[in-house]
Design an enzyme around this catalytic site. Structure first.
Site, PDB file in Angstrom:
ATOM      1  N   ASP A   1      -3.977  18.737  16.824  1.00 29.36           N
ATOM      2  CA  ASP A   1      -2.560  18.684  16.153  1.00 29.36           C
ATOM      3  C   ASP A   1      -2.821  18.148  14.711  1.00 29.36           C
ATOM      4  O   ASP A   1      -4.326  17.868  14.544  1.00 29.36           O
ATOM      5  CB  ASP A   1      -2.008  17.453  16.617  1.00 29.36           C
TER       6      ASP A   1
ATOM      7  N   TYR B   1       3.827  11.915   7.174  1.00 32.09           N
ATOM      8  CA  TYR B   1       3.973  11.261   8.311  1.00 32.09           C
ATOM      9  C   TYR B   1       3.034   9.620   8.293  1.00 32.09           C
ATOM     10  O   TYR B   1       3.802   8.876   8.902  1.00 32.09           O
ATOM     11  CB  TYR B   1       2.923  12.034   9.357  1.00 32.09           C
TER      12      TYR B   1
ATOM     13  N   ARG C   1      -1.004  19.458  30.765  1.00 32.86           N
ATOM     14  CA  ARG C   1      -0.712  18.364  30.114  1.00 32.86           C
ATOM     15  C   ARG C   1      -0.232  17.079  31.186  1.00 32.86           C
ATOM     16  O   ARG C   1      -0.782  15.790  31.043  1.00 32.86           O
ATOM     17  CB  ARG C   1       0.722  18.454  29.274  1.00 32.86           C
TER      18      ARG C   1
ATOM     19  N   ARG D   1       1.987  27.519  17.499  1.00 32.45           N
ATOM     20  CA  ARG D   1       2.254  26.854  18.614  1.00 32.45           C
ATOM     21  C   ARG D   1       2.343  27.609  19.994  1.00 32.45           C
ATOM     22  O   ARG D   1       2.959  27.729  20.921  1.00 32.45           O
ATOM     23  CB  ARG D   1       3.706  26.113  18.658  1.00 32.45           C
TER      24      ARG D   1
ATOM     25  N   ARG E   1       4.956  23.696  25.146  1.00 36.02           N
ATOM     26  CA  ARG E   1       5.712  23.337  26.217  1.00 36.02           C
ATOM     27  C   ARG E   1       6.343  24.532  26.950  1.00 36.02           C
ATOM     28  O   ARG E   1       7.156  24.314  27.997  1.00 36.02           O
ATOM     29  CB  ARG E   1       6.674  22.323  25.850  1.00 36.02           C
TER      30      ARG E   1
HETATM   31  O1  1CP Z   1      -0.731  26.435  19.610  1.00 35.21           O
HETATM   32  C1  1CP Z   1      -0.930  26.187  18.524  1.00 35.21           C
HETATM   33  O2  1CP Z   1      -0.435  26.469  17.625  1.00 35.21           O
HETATM   34  C2  1CP Z   1      -2.153  24.789  18.454  1.00 35.21           C
HETATM   35  C3  1CP Z   1      -1.584  23.667  18.523  1.00 35.21           C
HETATM   36  C4  1CP Z   1      -0.719  22.799  17.630  1.00 35.21           C
HETATM   37  C5  1CP Z   1      -0.606  23.022  16.163  1.00 35.21           C
HETATM   38  C6  1CP Z   1      -1.134  23.982  15.153  1.00 35.21           C
HETATM   39  C7  1CP Z   1       0.099  21.621  17.803  1.00 35.21           C
HETATM   40  C8  1CP Z   1       0.033  21.013  19.301  1.00 35.21           C
HETATM   41  N1  1CP Z   1       0.609  21.043  16.731  1.00 35.21           N
HETATM   42  C9  1CP Z   1       0.085  21.891  15.685  1.00 35.21           C
HETATM   43  C10 1CP Z   1       0.397  21.554  14.202  1.00 35.21           C
HETATM   44  C11 1CP Z   1       1.553  20.506  13.995  1.00 35.21           C
HETATM   45  N2  1CP Z   1       1.681  19.375  14.512  1.00 35.21           N
HETATM   46  C12 1CP Z   1       2.285  20.867  12.740  1.00 35.21           C
HETATM   47  C13 1CP Z   1       2.101  21.993  11.828  1.00 35.21           C
HETATM   48  C14 1CP Z   1       2.925  23.075  12.215  1.00 35.21           C
HETATM   49  C15 1CP Z   1       4.321  22.991  12.416  1.00 35.21           C
HETATM   50  O3  1CP Z   1       5.005  22.706  11.390  1.00 35.21           O
HETATM   51  O4  1CP Z   1       4.846  23.186  13.587  1.00 35.21           O
HETATM   52  C16 1CP Z   1       3.018  19.526  12.656  1.00 35.21           C
HETATM   53  C17 1CP Z   1       4.282  19.302  11.587  1.00 35.21           C
HETATM   54  C18 1CP Z   1       2.613  18.806  13.780  1.00 35.21           C
HETATM   55  C19 1CP Z   1       3.351  17.168  13.999  1.00 35.21           C
HETATM   56  C20 1CP Z   1       3.644  17.159  15.421  1.00 35.21           C
HETATM   57  N3  1CP Z   1       2.973  17.168  16.661  1.00 35.21           N
HETATM   58  C21 1CP Z   1       5.015  17.435  15.915  1.00 35.21           C
HETATM   59  C22 1CP Z   1       6.296  17.752  15.041  1.00 35.21           C
HETATM   60  C23 1CP Z   1       6.828  16.382  14.894  1.00 35.21           C
HETATM   61  C24 1CP Z   1       7.843  16.482  13.761  1.00 35.21           C
HETATM   62  O5  1CP Z   1       8.060  15.783  12.842  1.00 35.21           O
HETATM   63  O6  1CP Z   1       9.073  17.394  14.060  1.00 35.21           O
HETATM   64  C25 1CP Z   1       5.018  17.394  17.441  1.00 35.21           C
HETATM   65  C26 1CP Z   1       6.077  17.470  18.273  1.00 35.21           C
HETATM   66  C27 1CP Z   1       3.608  17.047  17.808  1.00 35.21           C
HETATM   67  C28 1CP Z   1       2.933  17.074  19.074  1.00 35.21           C
HETATM   68  C29 1CP Z   1       2.377  18.476  19.565  1.00 35.21           C
HETATM   69  N4  1CP Z   1       1.446  19.114  18.800  1.00 35.21           N
HETATM   70  C30 1CP Z   1       1.320  20.230  19.789  1.00 35.21           C
HETATM   71  C31 1CP Z   1       2.048  20.164  20.639  1.00 35.21           C
HETATM   72  C32 1CP Z   1       2.186  21.528  21.805  1.00 35.21           C
HETATM   73  C33 1CP Z   1       2.840  19.229  20.722  1.00 35.21           C
HETATM   74  C34 1CP Z   1       3.834  18.642  21.791  1.00 35.21           C
HETATM   75  C35 1CP Z   1       3.131  17.822  22.658  1.00 35.21           C
HETATM   76  C36 1CP Z   1       3.737  17.844  23.966  1.00 35.21           C
HETATM   77  O7  1CP Z   1       5.007  17.242  24.284  1.00 35.21           O
HETATM   78  O8  1CP Z   1       2.903  18.218  24.913  1.00 35.21           O
END
Ligand code: 1CP
Length: 358
Positions: free
Chosen positions: A77, A154, A40, A27, A31
Site C-alpha cells: 500500500d 493522509y 486476506r 488494483r 477484493r
Molecule cells: O493490485 C495492486 O494494485 C497493488 C496493491 C495496492 C496499491 C497499488 C493496494 C492494495 N493499494 C495501492 C495503492 C493505494 N492505496 C493508493 C493509490 C492508488 C489509488 O488511487 O487507488 C491509495 C490512495 C491507497 C490508500 C488506500 N489503501 C485506500 C483508499 C482509501 C481512500 O482514501 O479512498 C484503501 C481502501 C487502502 C487499502 C487497500 N490497499 C490495497 C487493497 C487491496 C486495499 C483494500 C484492503 C482490503 O480491504 O482488503
C-alpha cells in the site's frame, strides 16, 4: 530484457515497437477476486497481508495466474511509509485506512525522520524478492509509491478525505511547514523506491491520487515539484540503471505537458482524459497508460469489450514518432467488478490490439 519470458510491458515503457498493446490493471489484486478475499481472511487483516512476504506474494500472483496480465504489481500500500514514520496505520473495515497518530502540530512535523527502507520497510523489500522468485521471469514486477502530496494528505487528514480541509489549511496558512513535511516525505520516497529497485522492482509508478484536488498553481508547487525531485533522483541514480518511471495524477489531465517535462517515461491517464488528444499533446514524449472507466468492469463482458476497443481506437495506430500505449483502467478496479469481466478485458486487449501496431 533478458531472462524475461514476457517483456512486452517493459519494451512498451521504453518506447520500443511492440507487437500488441500490453495490459495490467491498477488494483488488479484485490477484493473483487474470491481468492484474494480468502487469503486476506487467512491473514486476519490487511496489514498482516502486506507485512507477510509469502502472503503478499500469493495475492500478487493471483491475477497473473488467473488472467495472464502482462505485468505484476507489488502487493502493498502507499501508506507503508507514514506507518514506518510512526503514524500507526490501521485499516478500519468499511472506513478505510486511518492513522492512530496523525500529524496535528508543527512539533509532529519536526519529529519526523526518514525511515530506513531496508530496516523499517524491510518487509516490502522481502516481498519484492519473494515475488521475483515466484514470477521466475514470467512478467516484469512494478514497484510503487504514493506521491508526497498524496501521502502528506493522509498523514495530516488522518484518513481518507473528501475536502482536504486540514492539509489545504496547512498549505494555505503555513506553507513553510507544508513544504517541510513534503520534503521529508519526498526524501523517504526516494530512498524507498531506490531500495525497491535494488530488491528487484523492474519499473516504478507514483500514485498521485489527490494531486487533482489542487489549483493549477498549487499543483505545480505542492505536488509536481516533489514528483520532479523523485524522477530526477531515480534517473540520476546509477544503481537504478534507467528503471522506467510512470507518474499518475488522478484528475491531472490538464497538466500532462508539465508532467511530461519532469522526464518521466510514462503518464497514467484517468478516464476523463480523451486519449487521442493526450496523444497529440504529449504522445511523442511519454508512453500513455490508461484509461478505461473502471466502473465499466462492474457491467457486462460485452460492455467491457466495447469500451476497451474504444480506448484502443482512441490511441489509434502506433507510428514511429509515438512513444506508445499501455492499456489500463483510469483508476483502480473496484470490489464490485466481476472477475469474468477482467477475463474479457484481457482477452480483448491481447487479441485485438495487434491491428494498431502494424
Ligand atoms: O493490485 C495492486 O494494485 C497493488 C496493491 C495496492 C496499491 C497499488 C493496494 C492494495 N493499494 C495501492 C495503492 C493505494 N492505496 C493508493 C493509490 C492508488 C489509488 O488511487 O487507488 C491509495 C490512495 C491507497 C490508500 C488506500 N489503501 C485506500 C483508499 C482509501 C481512500 O482514501 O479512498 C484503501 C481502501 C487502502 C487499502 C487497500 N490497499 C490495497 C487493497 C487491496 C486495499 C483494500 C484492503 C482490503 O480491504 O482488503
Amino acid at each position: 530484457m533478458k531472462n524475461l519470458k514476457n517483456d512486452l510491458y517493459l519494451r512498451a515503457l521504453r518506447g520500443e515497437k511492440v507487437e500488441r498493446t500490453p495490459i495490467w490493471v491498477m488494483r488488479q489484486a484485490g477484493r473483487y477476486l474470491p481468492e484474494y478475499r480468502a487469503t486476506r481472511k487467512q491473514a486476519g487483516d490487511f496489514l498482516t497481508l502486506c507485512k507477510t512476504p509469502e502472503l503478499a506474494c500469493e495475492v500478487t500472483m493471483q491475477p497473473i495466474d488467473r488472467f495472464g496480465l502482462d505485468a505484476a504489481i507489488l502487493f502493498s500500500d502507499i501508506l507503508t511509509i507514514p506507518d514506518a514514520m510512526g503514524l500507526e496505520l490501521v485499516l478500519e473495515e468499511g472506513i478505510g485506512p486511518v492513522f492512530n497518530k496523525p500529524i496535528r502540530s508543527q512539533g509532529d512535523i519536526d519529529a519526523l525522520g526518514v525511515p530506513d527502507a531496508e530496516q523499517d520497510l524491510g518487509y516490502v523489500m522481502n516481498a519484492i524478492r519473494v515475488i521475483r522468485g515466484a514470477l521466475d521471469g514470467r512478467v516484469p514486477l512494478i514497484g510503487f509509491t504514493g506521491s508526497p502530496w498524496t501521502l502528506a494528505s493522509y498523514m495530516v487528514e488522518g484518513s481518507g478525505s473528501k475536502e482536504f480541509r486540514r492539509i489545504k489549511g496547512l498549505m494555505f496558512e503555513s506553507p513553510e511547514s507544508a513544504h517541510q513535511l513534503l520534503q521529508i516525505v519526498t526524501d523517504s520516497v526516494i530512498q524507498y523506491l531506490k531500495a525497491q529497485v535494488a530488491a528487484g522492482a523492474q519499473s516504478l509508478m507514483v500514485f498521485d491520487t489527490w494531486g487533482g484536488m489542487l489549483s493549477t498553481q498549487n499543483y505545480q508547487t505542492f505536488s509536481l515539484a516533489y514528483m520532479q525531485q523523485i524522477v530526477s533522483a531515480i534517473k540520476n541514480d546509477e544503481a537504478c540503471n534507467g528503471v522506467p518511471i510512470v507518474l499518475f495524477t488522478k484528475g491531472g489531465g490538464q497538466w500532462l505537458e508539465s508532467m511530461a517535462d519532469t522526464g518521466c517515461d510514462g503518464l497514467g491517464l484517468d478516464w476523463t482524459v480523451d486519449i487521442s488528444s493526450a496523444k497529440q499533446r504529449v504522445g511523442d514524449r511519454v508512453v500513455l497508460q490508461g484509461n478505461m472507466d473502471p466502473v465499466v468492469m462492474n457491467t457486462s463482458q460485452q460492455q467491457v469489450a466495447d469500451h476497451a476497443l474504444e480506448v484502443l481506437h482512441g490511441y489509434g495506430q502506433h507510428q514511429a514518432q509515438d512513444k506508445g500505449h499501455i492499456f489500463n483502467l483510469g483508476h483502480g478496479i473496484q470490489p464490485f467488478a466481476k472477475p469474468e469481466n477482467m477475463q474479457a478485458l484481457v482477452e480483448t486487449v491481447q487479441q485485438q490490439s495487434g491491428q494498431f501496431h502494424e
